[in-house]
Design a protein around this motif. Structure first.
Motif, PDB file in Angstrom:
ATOM      1  N   TYR A 174       0.824  -1.215   0.000  1.00 46.29           N
ATOM      2  CA  TYR A 174       0.000   0.000   0.000  1.00 46.29           C
ATOM      3  C   TYR A 174       0.857   1.263   0.000  1.00 46.29           C
ATOM      4  N   VAL A 175       1.863   1.316   0.853  1.00 51.36           N
ATOM      5  CA  VAL A 175       2.659   2.545   0.918  1.00 51.36           C
ATOM      6  C   VAL A 175       3.580   2.668  -0.290  1.00 51.36           C
ATOM      7  N   ALA A 187      -1.160   5.924   6.305  1.00 57.01           N
ATOM      8  CA  ALA A 187      -2.603   5.933   6.064  1.00 57.01           C
ATOM      9  C   ALA A 187      -2.979   6.609   4.754  1.00 57.01           C
ATOM     10  N   PHE A 188      -2.308   7.704   4.430  1.00 57.80           N
ATOM     11  CA  PHE A 188      -2.701   8.523   3.278  1.00 57.80           C
ATOM     12  C   PHE A 188      -1.504   8.764   2.357  1.00 57.80           C
ATOM     13  N   PRO A 189      -0.830   7.707   1.899  1.00 56.47           N
ATOM     14  CA  PRO A 189       0.417   7.922   1.165  1.00 56.47           C
ATOM     15  C   PRO A 189       0.246   8.718  -0.125  1.00 56.47           C
ATOM     16  N   ARG A 190      -0.800   8.429  -0.874  1.00 61.00           N
ATOM     17  CA  ARG A 190      -0.975   9.115  -2.164  1.00 61.00           C
ATOM     18  C   ARG A 190      -1.133  10.616  -1.975  1.00 61.00           C
ATOM     19  N   ARG A 191      -2.012  11.017  -1.064  1.00 60.55           N
ATOM     20  CA  ARG A 191      -2.255  12.446  -0.852  1.00 60.55           C
ATOM     21  C   ARG A 191      -1.049  13.121  -0.199  1.00 60.55           C
ATOM     22  N   PHE A 192      -0.409  12.422   0.726  1.00 62.46           N
ATOM     23  CA  PHE A 192       0.744  13.010   1.401  1.00 62.46           C
ATOM     24  C   PHE A 192       1.897  13.202   0.415  1.00 62.46           C
ATOM     25  N   MET A 193       2.092  12.253  -0.489  1.00 62.49           N
ATOM     26  CA  MET A 193       3.163  12.370  -1.476  1.00 62.49           C
ATOM     27  C   MET A 193       2.896  13.496  -2.468  1.00 62.49           C
TER      28      MET A 193
END
Length: 296
Positions: A34-35, A214-220
């Protein structure tokens, strides 16, 4: 160069547990995928977020090996190797199979509150025995001792395999001094998700992140803009994450991130005592935030 590989975002990986309290390796594999699929630059295993103090040493060794094998070279790996006894840290360096790791993350000794000279001598000894580069980890809110900028810089200058610091002191002036006086290529990484953009604006290199679990896509997306120098755009991206990131820490870490991940169906929210799962109010908060801001 390893320093460049460890700039950006490292996901401080959780340790999922089964309902009966054993390590849940199926869920751990899902989390790794996931990450990585979310775009993180590297993974950090066996840190604070992994509930490492509640893991037996044999469990830690197996977890490190499992994570190494499941990553399979897709991203770099940093393994947490720390403790409040210098000799125990050396035992970990001998016991862990670190051949697939790129660096270790080593926390300041906790509970016994060493002096600055004690901190320096601890890390000097660890550096003499470590087969891998070392990132120092300063988190006084958990350890009871703050490693000053002076001590961090002394280690950075004297100990050639000390390549960076994860700074979670919350003291931006302390971080600024490290940034101003660090040797070339010495990494300065935020240990607080909420301080990442400010640290990067001042020249910092990234973050070892709870939110990236938890929110890798948005955080990246947010950190990608910061890496490109678009801090206004990064701040705008972060606005959608701000309340969710604060919620991650409302009842402690990793209680919050496990609650969020359970809402998303990736793990159950089992933690080991003395931690207890997040409250129903926290769970409802994450259900609202994840839906409202499309954080899946």
């Amino acid at each position: 160069m390893i320093r460049h590989k460890l700039a950006g975002v490292g996901a401080a990986l959780i340790t999922p547990f089964t309902p009966d309290g054993r390590v849940d390796y199926d869920a751990l594999a899902r989390m790794i995928d996931y990450v990585i699929e979310g775009g993180v630059d590297y993974i950090v295993a066996l840190g604070t977020t992994a509930e490492t103090p509640t893991l037996y040493l044999p469990e830690r060794a197996v977890i490190a090996m499992f994570i190494t094998n499941h990553i399979a070279g897709r991203v770099p790996l940093v393994v947490g190797v720390g403790g409040n006894s210098t000799s125990e840290v050396l035992d970990q360096l001998r016991e862990f199979d670190l051949r697939g790791a790129d660096a270790i993350l080593s926390v300041t000794p906790y509970y016994n509150k060493p002096s600055q000279e004690g901190l320096y001598q601890h890390f000097r000894t660890v550096s003499e025995h470590s087969p891998l580069p070392i990132i120092l980890y300063n988190i006084p809110g958990r350890t009871g001792v703050n490693m000053t900028a002076e001590t961090t810089l002394r280690a950075a200058r004297d100990l050639k395999n000390v390549i960076g610091v994860k700074e979670a002191s919350g003291d931006i002036a302390q971080m600024q001094r490290i940034l101003d006086e660090r040797p070339a290529d010495f990494l300065v990484l935020s240990g607080d998700d909420g301080m990442t953009l400010e640290l990067m604006r001042r020249g910092g290199d990234g973050v070892i992140s709870v939110a990236a679990n938890a929110f890798p896509r948005r955080f990246m997306q947010c950190i990608g803009r910061a890496k490109a120098g678009d801090f206004d755009g990064a701040q705008k991206e972060y606005e959608a994450l701000d309340e969710a990131v604060r919620a991650l820490f409302a009842e402690g870490n990793p209680v919050g991130v496990k609650c969020a991940l359970s809402v998303m169906g990736l793990i159950n929210d089992r933690v080991r005592l003395p931690l207890v799962p997040g409250s129903e109010a926290l769970r409802a908060r994450f259900e609202r935030l994840i839906a409202e801001y499309d954080l899946r």
